[in-house]
Design a protein around this motif. Structure first.
Motif, PDB file in Angstrom:
ATOM      1  N   LYS A  38       1.478  -4.214  -9.959  1.00  0.00           N
ATOM      2  CA  LYS A  38       1.490  -3.869 -11.389  1.00  0.00           C
ATOM      3  C   LYS A  38       1.907  -2.426 -11.633  1.00  0.00           C
ATOM      4  N   ILE A  39       1.732  -1.574 -10.613  1.00  0.00           N
ATOM      5  CA  ILE A  39       2.160  -0.175 -10.762  1.00  0.00           C
ATOM      6  C   ILE A  39       3.413   0.093  -9.919  1.00  0.00           C
ATOM      7  N   ASP A  40       4.161  -0.973  -9.665  1.00  0.00           N
ATOM      8  CA  ASP A  40       5.443  -0.904  -8.946  1.00  0.00           C
ATOM      9  C   ASP A  40       5.336  -0.421  -7.509  1.00  0.00           C
ATOM     10  N   VAL A  41       4.251  -0.774  -6.854  1.00  0.00           N
ATOM     11  CA  VAL A  41       4.084  -0.508  -5.425  1.00  0.00           C
ATOM     12  C   VAL A  41       4.055  -1.872  -4.749  1.00  0.00           C
ATOM     13  N   ASN A  42       5.116  -2.191  -4.038  1.00  0.00           N
ATOM     14  CA  ASN A  42       5.261  -3.525  -3.463  1.00  0.00           C
ATOM     15  C   ASN A  42       4.692  -3.589  -2.050  1.00  0.00           C
ATOM     16  N   GLU A  43       3.469  -4.055  -1.967  1.00  0.00           N
ATOM     17  CA  GLU A  43       2.776  -4.248  -0.687  1.00  0.00           C
ATOM     18  C   GLU A  43       2.158  -5.629  -0.701  1.00  0.00           C
ATOM     19  N   ASN A  44       2.355  -6.395   0.372  1.00  0.00           N
ATOM     20  CA  ASN A  44       1.694  -7.696   0.416  1.00  0.00           C
ATOM     21  C   ASN A  44       0.338  -7.561   1.099  1.00  0.00           C
ATOM     22  N   GLU A  45      -0.459  -8.605   0.973  1.00  0.00           N
ATOM     23  CA  GLU A  45      -1.825  -8.591   1.498  1.00  0.00           C
ATOM     24  C   GLU A  45      -1.863  -8.275   2.996  1.00  0.00           C
ATOM     25  N   LYS A  46      -0.948  -8.867   3.752  1.00  0.00           N
ATOM     26  CA  LYS A  46      -0.935  -8.659   5.205  1.00  0.00           C
ATOM     27  C   LYS A  46      -0.631  -7.199   5.550  1.00  0.00           C
ATOM     28  N   ASN A  47       0.356  -6.610   4.883  1.00  0.00           N
ATOM     29  CA  ASN A  47       0.685  -5.202   5.138  1.00  0.00           C
ATOM     30  C   ASN A  47      -0.480  -4.284   4.791  1.00  0.00           C
ATOM     31  N   ILE A  48      -1.143  -4.582   3.682  1.00  0.00           N
ATOM     32  CA  ILE A  48      -2.303  -3.782   3.278  1.00  0.00           C
ATOM     33  C   ILE A  48      -3.395  -3.883   4.335  1.00  0.00           C
ATOM     34  N   ALA A  49      -3.694  -5.094   4.764  1.00  0.00           N
ATOM     35  CA  ALA A  49      -4.734  -5.294   5.785  1.00  0.00           C
ATOM     36  C   ALA A  49      -4.393  -4.543   7.065  1.00  0.00           C
ATOM     37  N   ASN A  50      -3.122  -4.598   7.466  1.00  0.00           N
ATOM     38  CA  ASN A  50      -2.708  -3.899   8.691  1.00  0.00           C
ATOM     39  C   ASN A  50      -2.844  -2.389   8.548  1.00  0.00           C
ATOM     40  N   LYS A  51      -2.374  -1.844   7.432  1.00  0.00           N
ATOM     41  CA  LYS A  51      -2.470  -0.395   7.219  1.00  0.00           C
ATOM     42  C   LYS A  51      -3.916   0.071   7.253  1.00  0.00           C
ATOM     43  N   ILE A  52      -4.758  -0.655   6.523  1.00  0.00           N
ATOM     44  CA  ILE A  52      -6.153  -0.232   6.424  1.00  0.00           C
ATOM     45  C   ILE A  52      -6.874  -0.419   7.760  1.00  0.00           C
ATOM     46  N   SER A  53      -6.613  -1.515   8.456  1.00  0.00           N
ATOM     47  CA  SER A  53      -7.310  -1.727   9.729  1.00  0.00           C
ATOM     48  C   SER A  53      -6.929  -0.667  10.759  1.00  0.00           C
ATOM     49  N   ARG A  54      -5.668  -0.216  10.732  1.00  0.00           N
ATOM     50  CA  ARG A  54      -5.241   0.854  11.643  1.00  0.00           C
ATOM     51  C   ARG A  54      -5.757   2.212  11.186  1.00  0.00           C
ATOM     52  N   GLY A  55      -5.999   2.335   9.878  1.00  0.00           N
ATOM     53  CA  GLY A  55      -6.428   3.625   9.344  1.00  0.00           C
ATOM     54  C   GLY A  55      -5.287   4.623   9.274  1.00  0.00           C
ATOM     55  N   VAL A  56      -4.054   4.120   9.342  1.00  0.00           N
ATOM     56  CA  VAL A  56      -2.887   4.991   9.326  1.00  0.00           C
ATOM     57  C   VAL A  56      -2.061   4.652   8.092  1.00  0.00           C
ATOM     58  N   PHE A  57      -2.211   5.489   7.073  1.00  0.00           N
ATOM     59  CA  PHE A  57      -1.464   5.317   5.845  1.00  0.00           C
ATOM     60  C   PHE A  57      -1.295   6.681   5.201  1.00  0.00           C
ATOM     61  N   THR A  58      -0.328   6.770   4.328  1.00  0.00           N
ATOM     62  CA  THR A  58      -0.055   8.061   3.698  1.00  0.00           C
ATOM     63  C   THR A  58      -1.082   8.367   2.613  1.00  0.00           C
ATOM     64  N   MET A  59      -1.156   9.621   2.278  1.00  0.00           N
ATOM     65  CA  MET A  59      -2.005  10.017   1.157  1.00  0.00           C
ATOM     66  C   MET A  59      -1.479   9.379  -0.119  1.00  0.00           C
ATOM     67  N   ALA A  60      -0.162   9.238  -0.228  1.00  0.00           N
ATOM     68  CA  ALA A  60       0.428   8.589  -1.402  1.00  0.00           C
ATOM     69  C   ALA A  60      -0.101   7.161  -1.529  1.00  0.00           C
ATOM     70  N   PHE A  61      -0.132   6.416  -0.429  1.00  0.00           N
ATOM     71  CA  PHE A  61      -0.660   5.050  -0.457  1.00  0.00           C
ATOM     72  C   PHE A  61      -2.128   5.054  -0.865  1.00  0.00           C
ATOM     73  N   PHE A  62      -2.895   5.969  -0.321  1.00  0.00           N
ATOM     74  CA  PHE A  62      -4.312   6.073  -0.659  1.00  0.00           C
ATOM     75  C   PHE A  62      -4.479   6.313  -2.166  1.00  0.00           C
ATOM     76  N   LEU A  63      -3.706   7.257  -2.706  1.00  0.00           N
ATOM     77  CA  LEU A  63      -3.809   7.558  -4.136  1.00  0.00           C
ATOM     78  C   LEU A  63      -3.329   6.394  -4.993  1.00  0.00           C
ATOM     79  N   GLN A  64      -2.311   5.689  -4.526  1.00  0.00           N
ATOM     80  CA  GLN A  64      -1.854   4.502  -5.249  1.00  0.00           C
ATOM     81  C   GLN A  64      -2.964   3.453  -5.309  1.00  0.00           C
ATOM     82  N   CYS A  65      -3.651   3.258  -4.203  1.00  0.00           N
ATOM     83  CA  CYS A  65      -4.765   2.311  -4.166  1.00  0.00           C
ATOM     84  C   CYS A  65      -5.876   2.742  -5.108  1.00  0.00           C
TER      85      CYS A  65
END
Length: 76
Positions: A38-65
């Motif tokens: 809805k805020i034009d950030v195209n992430e699917n559920e699987k990619n989100i789960a992978n990023k969060i489980s690894r704990g490796v994501f950008t600050m931009a992604f964190f702020l978008q969330c």
């Protein structure tokens, strides 16, 4: 956290902070995907789960969330 924490420890802290905010808001990864889209950030559920489980994501992604789930304040 000790003064000289490792990158892995910082990643765990970021991952746990994001997970706790999602849980507090009652938002699943599938719902987060929809909210991000809805805020034009195209992430699917699987990619989100992978990023969060690894704990490796950008600050931009964190702020978008945080924006997508309407978090305006965080306690560290």
């Amino acid at each position: 956290m000790p003064k000289h924490s490792t990158d892995a420890e910082w990643s765990d802290k970021a991952k746990n902070l994001l997970r706790s905010e999602l849980k507090r808001k009652g938002v699943t990864y599938a719902q987060l995907s929809d909210l991000l889209n809805k805020i034009d950030v195209n992430e699917n559920e699987k990619n989100i789960a992978n990023k969060i489980s690894r704990g490796v994501f950008t600050m931009a992604f964190f702020l978008q969330c945080m924006s997508a789930i309407d978090v305006t304040e965080l306690r560290l």
